[in-house]
Motif scaffolding. Structure first.
Motif, PDB file in Angstrom:
ATOM      1  N   THR A 260       0.809  -1.216   0.000  1.00 28.92           N
ATOM      2  CA  THR A 260       0.000   0.000   0.000  1.00 28.92           C
ATOM      3  C   THR A 260       0.839   1.262   0.000  1.00 28.92           C
ATOM      4  OG1 THR A 260      -0.184  -0.045   2.419  1.00 28.92           O
ATOM      5  CG2 THR A 260      -1.907  -1.170   1.161  1.00 28.92           C
ATOM      6  N   ALA A 261       2.101   1.157   0.425  1.00 27.46           N
ATOM      7  CA  ALA A 261       2.975   2.335   0.423  1.00 27.46           C
ATOM      8  C   ALA A 261       4.423   1.895   0.561  1.00 27.46           C
ATOM      9  CB  ALA A 261       2.607   3.287   1.563  1.00 27.46           C
ATOM     10  N   VAL A 262       5.314   2.692  -0.013  1.00 25.95           N
ATOM     11  CA  VAL A 262       6.752   2.550   0.181  1.00 25.95           C
ATOM     12  C   VAL A 262       7.293   3.935   0.524  1.00 25.95           C
ATOM     13  CG1 VAL A 262       8.963   1.912  -0.834  1.00 25.95           C
ATOM     14  CG2 VAL A 262       6.904   0.626  -1.450  1.00 25.95           C
ATOM     15  N   GLU A 263       7.960   4.058   1.679  1.00 30.16           N
ATOM     16  CA  GLU A 263       8.448   5.354   2.134  1.00 30.16           C
ATOM     17  C   GLU A 263       9.964   5.315   2.314  1.00 30.16           C
ATOM     18  OE1 GLU A 263       6.361   6.622   5.630  1.00 30.16           O
ATOM     19  OE2 GLU A 263       4.393   6.028   4.851  1.00 30.16           O
ATOM     20  N   ARG A 264      10.620   6.398   1.980  1.00 33.25           N
ATOM     21  CA  ARG A 264      12.051   6.541   2.206  1.00 33.25           C
ATOM     22  C   ARG A 264      12.252   7.233   3.552  1.00 33.25           C
ATOM     23  NH1 ARG A 264      16.520   6.770  -1.413  1.00 33.25           N
ATOM     24  NH2 ARG A 264      18.398   6.704  -0.100  1.00 33.25           N
ATOM     25  N   LEU A 265      12.983   6.612   4.440  1.00 34.85           N
ATOM     26  CA  LEU A 265      13.265   7.154   5.772  1.00 34.85           C
ATOM     27  C   LEU A 265      14.777   7.195   5.937  1.00 34.85           C
ATOM     28  CD1 LEU A 265      10.619   5.086   7.767  1.00 34.85           C
ATOM     29  CD2 LEU A 265      10.434   7.499   7.132  1.00 34.85           C
ATOM     30  N   GLY A 266      15.386   8.331   5.598  1.00 35.82           N
ATOM     31  CA  GLY A 266      16.841   8.385   5.607  1.00 35.82           C
ATOM     32  C   GLY A 266      17.395   7.414   4.588  1.00 35.82           C
ATOM     33  N   ASP A 267      18.287   6.544   5.025  1.00 36.84           N
ATOM     34  CA  ASP A 267      18.854   5.526   4.130  1.00 36.84           C
ATOM     35  C   ASP A 267      17.966   4.289   4.012  1.00 36.84           C
ATOM     36  OD1 ASP A 267      21.119   7.058   3.628  1.00 36.84           O
ATOM     37  OD2 ASP A 267      22.207   6.215   5.332  1.00 36.84           O
ATOM     38  N   ASP A 268      16.930   4.210   4.834  1.00 40.24           N
ATOM     39  CA  ASP A 268      16.110   3.008   4.915  1.00 40.24           C
ATOM     40  C   ASP A 268      14.822   3.140   4.111  1.00 40.24           C
ATOM     41  OD1 ASP A 268      17.981   1.988   6.826  1.00 40.24           O
ATOM     42  OD2 ASP A 268      16.971   3.195   8.361  1.00 40.24           O
ATOM     43  N   LEU A 269      14.190   1.998   3.889  1.00 42.48           N
ATOM     44  CA  LEU A 269      12.881   1.957   3.256  1.00 42.48           C
ATOM     45  C   LEU A 269      11.864   1.368   4.228  1.00 42.48           C
ATOM     46  CD1 LEU A 269      13.624   0.582  -0.340  1.00 42.48           C
ATOM     47  CD2 LEU A 269      13.191   2.964   0.320  1.00 42.48           C
ATOM     48  N   LEU A 270      10.670   1.896   4.186  1.00 38.09           N
ATOM     49  CA  LEU A 270       9.548   1.292   4.893  1.00 38.09           C
ATOM     50  C   LEU A 270       8.558   0.798   3.853  1.00 38.09           C
ATOM     51  CD1 LEU A 270       7.615   0.617   7.212  1.00 38.09           C
ATOM     52  CD2 LEU A 270       6.866   3.018   7.173  1.00 38.09           C
ATOM     53  N   VAL A 271       8.283  -0.509   3.893  1.00 42.55           N
ATOM     54  CA  VAL A 271       7.266  -1.104   3.020  1.00 42.55           C
ATOM     55  C   VAL A 271       6.051  -1.431   3.873  1.00 42.55           C
ATOM     56  CG1 VAL A 271       6.692  -3.013   1.476  1.00 42.55           C
ATOM     57  CG2 VAL A 271       9.007  -2.043   1.462  1.00 42.55           C
ATOM     58  N   ILE A 272       4.916  -0.886   3.485  1.00 42.32           N
ATOM     59  CA  ILE A 272       3.660  -1.120   4.195  1.00 42.32           C
ATOM     60  C   ILE A 272       2.789  -2.004   3.308  1.00 42.32           C
ATOM     61  CG2 ILE A 272       1.646  -0.080   5.293  1.00 42.32           C
ATOM     62  CD1 ILE A 272       3.252   2.515   5.526  1.00 42.32           C
ATOM     63  N   ALA A 273       2.296  -3.092   3.857  1.00 38.21           N
ATOM     64  CA  ALA A 273       1.532  -4.046   3.055  1.00 38.21           C
ATOM     65  C   ALA A 273       0.397  -4.636   3.871  1.00 38.21           C
ATOM     66  CB  ALA A 273       2.439  -5.161   2.535  1.00 38.21           C
ATOM     67  N   THR A 274      -0.612  -5.090   3.168  1.00 34.18           N
ATOM     68  CA  THR A 274      -1.753  -5.745   3.795  1.00 34.18           C
ATOM     69  C   THR A 274      -2.011  -7.069   3.088  1.00 34.18           C
ATOM     70  OG1 THR A 274      -3.290  -4.583   2.338  1.00 34.18           O
ATOM     71  CG2 THR A 274      -2.844  -3.574   4.473  1.00 34.18           C
ATOM     72  N   PRO A 275      -2.663  -8.015   3.760  1.00 30.40           N
ATOM     73  CA  PRO A 275      -2.965  -9.295   3.108  1.00 30.40           C
ATOM     74  C   PRO A 275      -3.809  -9.101   1.861  1.00 30.40           C
ATOM     75  CG  PRO A 275      -3.372  -9.430   5.464  1.00 30.40           C
ATOM     76  CD  PRO A 275      -3.134  -7.986   5.155  1.00 30.40           C
ATOM     77  N   GLN A 276      -3.433  -9.777   0.804  1.00 29.72           N
ATOM     78  CA  GLN A 276      -4.276  -9.757  -0.385  1.00 29.72           C
ATOM     79  C   GLN A 276      -5.578 -10.473  -0.092  1.00 29.72           C
ATOM     80  OE1 GLN A 276      -2.455 -11.312  -3.898  1.00 29.72           O
ATOM     81  NE2 GLN A 276      -1.090  -9.577  -4.162  1.00 29.72           N
ATOM     82  N   ARG A 277      -6.636  -9.986  -0.705  1.00 27.84           N
ATOM     83  CA  ARG A 277      -7.939 -10.612  -0.534  1.00 27.84           C
ATOM     84  C   ARG A 277      -8.461 -11.061  -1.884  1.00 27.84           C
ATOM     85  NH1 ARG A 277      -6.945  -7.387   3.581  1.00 27.84           N
ATOM     86  NH2 ARG A 277      -8.015  -7.653   5.557  1.00 27.84           N
ATOM     87  N   THR A 278      -9.043 -12.231  -1.921  1.00 24.29           N
ATOM     88  CA  THR A 278      -9.629 -12.783  -3.137  1.00 24.29           C
ATOM     89  C   THR A 278     -11.103 -13.045  -2.877  1.00 24.29           C
ATOM     90  OG1 THR A 278      -7.537 -13.854  -3.677  1.00 24.29           O
ATOM     91  CG2 THR A 278      -9.496 -14.602  -4.853  1.00 24.29           C
ATOM     92  N   ASP A 279     -11.949 -12.416  -3.668  1.00 24.79           N
ATOM     93  CA  ASP A 279     -13.408 -12.561  -3.487  1.00 24.79           C
ATOM     94  C   ASP A 279     -13.810 -12.213  -2.073  1.00 24.79           C
ATOM     95  OD1 ASP A 279     -13.677 -13.415  -6.107  1.00 24.79           O
ATOM     96  OD2 ASP A 279     -13.371 -15.519  -5.570  1.00 24.79           O
ATOM     97  N   GLY A 280     -13.158 -11.169  -1.504  1.00 25.64           N
ATOM     98  CA  GLY A 280     -13.525 -10.695  -0.179  1.00 25.64           C
ATOM     99  C   GLY A 280     -12.915 -11.475   0.957  1.00 25.64           C
ATOM    100  N   ALA A 281     -12.158 -12.533   0.683  1.00 31.89           N
ATOM    101  CA  ALA A 281     -11.579 -13.342   1.762  1.00 31.89           C
ATOM    102  C   ALA A 281     -10.115 -13.010   1.933  1.00 31.89           C
ATOM    103  CB  ALA A 281     -11.728 -14.825   1.441  1.00 31.89           C
ATOM    104  N   GLU A 282      -9.623 -13.095   3.161  1.00 29.89           N
ATOM    105  CA  GLU A 282      -8.230 -12.818   3.426  1.00 29.89           C
ATOM    106  C   GLU A 282      -7.357 -13.986   3.005  1.00 29.89           C
ATOM    107  OE1 GLU A 282      -7.213 -11.496   7.289  1.00 29.89           O
ATOM    108  OE2 GLU A 282      -8.940 -10.191   7.493  1.00 29.89           O
ATOM    109  N   ASP A 283      -6.177 -13.657   2.465  1.00 30.28           N
ATOM    110  CA  ASP A 283      -5.202 -14.699   2.166  1.00 30.28           C
ATOM    111  C   ASP A 283      -4.544 -15.210   3.444  1.00 30.28           C
ATOM    112  OD1 ASP A 283      -5.495 -14.967  -0.482  1.00 30.28           O
ATOM    113  OD2 ASP A 283      -3.585 -14.085  -1.067  1.00 30.28           O
ATOM    114  N   PHE A 284      -4.498 -14.370   4.478  1.00 30.27           N
ATOM    115  CA  PHE A 284      -3.886 -14.773   5.728  1.00 30.27           C
ATOM    116  C   PHE A 284      -4.865 -15.653   6.500  1.00 30.27           C
ATOM    117  CE2 PHE A 284      -0.344 -11.581   6.932  1.00 30.27           C
ATOM    118  CZ  PHE A 284       0.299 -11.872   5.748  1.00 30.27           C
ATOM    119  N   VAL A 285      -4.752 -16.955   6.323  1.00 31.95           N
ATOM    120  CA  VAL A 285      -5.616 -17.890   7.034  1.00 31.95           C
ATOM    121  C   VAL A 285      -4.787 -18.628   8.063  1.00 31.95           C
ATOM    122  CG1 VAL A 285      -7.227 -18.187   5.136  1.00 31.95           C
ATOM    123  CG2 VAL A 285      -5.235 -19.663   5.278  1.00 31.95           C
TER     124      VAL A 285
END
Length: 359
Positions: free
Chosen positions: A320-345
């Motif tokens: 959902t987002a990638v941010e540059r924080l100084g020399d580092d990166l922050l990757v923000i992510a959420t579980p993908q959903r298929t037909d309204g269901a979470e992939d994280f089971v």
């Protein structure tokens, strides 16, 4: 009927108003009442449990009859039940509002149905306007309302090659000061910060949220999961909020208890074992991966077993987002959903072992 530019602008204003309300067991909601020509008649927002809901707050600024023919712009579906206050859908109908535009459906069964009630009374209803922005504001509340547990953010810091520590166990600091400052800000926005006893015993963290000028006014409740004893002189016992200790490995049970205490936003940063337990159990609603441009090698992985025996079972995320924080990166992510269901089971169960550092 299409949504007008004035209505979209009013929804963005309603979201600004909603953000003025307190974060808690009730959602932050804002409302704007528009005259037929698109000018603003009144504004309102919810100020906390027991106070007027946003729609009623806006109506209270008008004289009787002044809202007839108006359009109500609301960030959440008007409620359809009587609690400490009456149904907002009825209040809008009785005020003579002719149209309601809202962002998100109410996920709570007892209060859902306001849109149907409005339509039955002849009020035009438009839904889903600025829904993503509304969800960004009250997403944790929606999670808690839908799933009966807090919204869970799982955070870790790692090297570019996916390690949380060097082979000798040292990990301070993989990331730079900008990334660490971002972590503290996000801690301050959570209701609880969760670690395992392994982290407490190995690192003796204070688990406070600190800014450049000292501790933030808002501090998360420190939560420690695991069966091992924590020393009486541990830094966590001096936290400004009373720490909660759960002598269990069942992370789902811990979330159930925290939800019963009114905690809606949980920030997990307890090391690879605990992070992996939440992911494997399907209890990670958001992942924050702070990635430093260093290589460590070795076996101290940022995540351990998350219940993926083969590539077909991979737990896929949507970034959902990638941010540059100084020399580092922050990757923000959420579980993908298929037909309204979470992939994280859930994989196996919701338990974890505290036998390794970082648990």
């Amino acid at each position: 009927m299409a949504v007008s530019g004035a209505e979209r602008s009013a929804m963005r204003r309603a979201l600004e108003l909603a953000a003025r309300g307190p974060v808690g067991v009730n959602p932050q909601v804002g409302a704007v009442l528009l005259a037929p020509d698109g000018t603003t008649l009144a504004e309102g927002w919810h100020r906390g449990a027991g106070t007027a809901h946003a729609e009623v707050d806006a109506l209270s600024h008008l004289s009787p009859g002044a809202a007839r023919g108006a359009t109500a712009i609301v960030t959440l579906e008007p409620c359809n039940h009587t609690g400490r206050t009456g149904p907002c859908a009825v209040a809008l109908i009785e005020a003579g509002v002719s149209r309601v535009v809202y962002a998100l459906d109410d996920p709570v069964a007892v209060s859902h149905g306001g849109a149907d009630r409005l339509r039955a009374a002849g009020v035009g209803v438009e839904t889903g306007v600025e829904a993503e922005a509304a969800l960004a504001l009250i997403g944790p509340w929606v999670t808690a309302a839908q799933l009966g547990r807090p919204h869970v953010t799982v955070k870790w810091a790692q090297s570019l090659d996916g390690r949380a520590a060097a082979d000798d166990g040292t990990s301070q600091w993989i990331t730079g000061p900008e990334a660490r400052a971002d972590v503290h800000r996000r801690r301050s926005e959570a209701d609880a910060i969760v670690v395992g006893t392994g982290t407490v015993l190995a690192d003796d963290p204070a688990l406070t949220a600190r800014g450049p000028h000292g501790p933030f006014a808002a501090q998360p409740v420190p939560v420690v999961i695991g069966a091992r004893d924590v020393r009486e002189d541990a830094a966590i016992r001096r936290h400004p909020r009373h720490p909660l200790f759960f002598p269990t490995h069942d992370v789902a049970a811990v979330l159930e208890d925290l939800h019963a205490r009114g905690i809606q936003r949980v920030f997990v940063e307890g090391g690879p074992t605990l992070a992996s337990a939440f992911v494997a159990a399907g209890l990670a609603d958001e992942v924050l991966a702070y990635i430093a441009p260093v290589l460590l090698g070795g076996g101290r992985l940022a995540l351990t077993d998350v219940g993926v025996p083969t590539i077909a079972a991979a737990r896929r995320l949507a970034v959902t987002a990638v941010e540059r924080l100084g020399d580092d990166l922050l990757v923000i992510a959420t579980p993908q959903r298929t037909d309204g269901a979470e992939d994280f089971v859930p994989a196996r169960d919701h338990r974890f072992s505290t036998q390794t550092r970082g648990a």
